[in-house]
Enzyme design. Structure first.
Site, mmCIF file in Angstrom:
data_model
loop_
_atom_site.group_PDB
_atom_site.id
_atom_site.type_symbol
_atom_site.label_atom_id
_atom_site.label_comp_id
_atom_site.label_asym_id
_atom_site.label_seq_id
_atom_site.Cartn_x
_atom_site.Cartn_y
_atom_site.Cartn_z
ATOM 1 C CE1 TYR A 33 -4.639 -2.278 4.588
ATOM 2 C CE2 TYR A 33 -3.468 -0.200 4.319
ATOM 3 C CZ TYR A 33 -4.108 -1.290 3.775
ATOM 4 O OH TYR A 33 -4.215 -1.410 2.407
ATOM 5 C CB SER A 52 -0.888 0.013 1.249
ATOM 6 O OG SER A 52 -1.516 1.269 1.434
#
Length: 256
Positions: A152, A139
């Site tokens: 995350y 990401s």
């Protein structure tokens, strides 16, 4: 990774980026197997999308991963691409342990242990194929953090470094390692993200990703333009400024 002629397994491919990528890869002439936990959803995907095979898998469960790997390899011995797509995102407040610990453990189990266990289940088979690829999914937040999603961010940073290191270890084998680095995309990863105007439309993300896969088959990372604001903030010497911008605006803005 060549854009066609592959047999591809995408655990976590029942919605969002995973399903859209599965369909786009099928349309390019690949055999695609989608994995997920919900049998009824898998049956509907197979019925609505000819050419897509499905297998039940829970990527948080080691036994389920092993069972699914056995099924996929038995049904598709030509399998040469694994895309470890399954992932979750949770908002956490680390000032209150009772409010974040369970969520953080869930994120790490899904986003980090899941891909590790998947690779372990398939790596021996992939090394028997003449041209194989492991695709990981990190990401933009692996490189510039969003304050509301600590686990995350950390899990995706770990996936990035895992990808870098696996590439070194697998050098000289038939297995390549490619890392997808998405920005914020209009999916259901977080509540409301699928309609957020700051997130990249899913169809645009898939179109640009497919173009990059086709034009750069040997790429180490697949980065759409939208994610480079975060991916290279430190390289540009703008890390502190980008962190401030990212965390003073909508959570899905600026390519998060």
């Amino acid at each position: 990774m060549q854009i066609s002629g592959n047999t591809i397994f995408i655990p976590g491919g029942t919605s969002g980026i995973g399903l859209a990528l599965a369909l786009a890869l099928r349309d390019k002439g690949n055999t695609v197997i989608v994995g997920g936990r919900r049998t009824e959803l898998l049956e509907r995907i197979a019925a609505e999308n000819p050419g897509i095979d499905t297998v039940t898998i829970d990527t948080t469960d080691p036994a389920s991963i092993q069972a699914a790997a056995g099924q996929v390899i038995a049904r598709h011995p030509e399998l040469n691409v694994l895309i470890a797509m399954a992932g979750i995102m949770r908002v956490e407040d680390w000032r209150k342990p009772e409010s974040f610990l369970a969520a953080a453990e869930e994120v790490v189990t899904t986003n980090l242990l899941g891909p590790i266990r998947l690779i372990a289940a398939f790596i021996e088979h992939l090394q028997t194929r003449p041209d194989a690829t492991i695709v990981t999914v990190s990401s933009g937040l692996a490189f510039t953090p969003l304050k509301i999603t600590p686990s995350y961010n950390a899990s995706k940073a770990a996936i990035h470094m895992l990808s870098e290191t696996l590439r070194l270890q697998l050098d000289g084998t038939s297995v390549r390692v490619m890392e997808l680095v998405p920005p914020s995309v209009r999916t259901t990863l977080l509540p409301g993200q699928e309609t957020n105007e700051h997130a990249m439309p899913l169809e645009e993300y898939i179109a640009e990703t497919m173009e990059l896969l086709e034009s750069r088959p040997d790429a180490k990372e697949i980065q759409v333009e939208r994610v480079k604001f975060l991916r290279y903030s430190e390289v540009r010497g703008e890390y502190d400024e980008v962190v401030a911008i990212l965390n003073s605006t909508d959570p899905h803005a600026s390519g998060a």
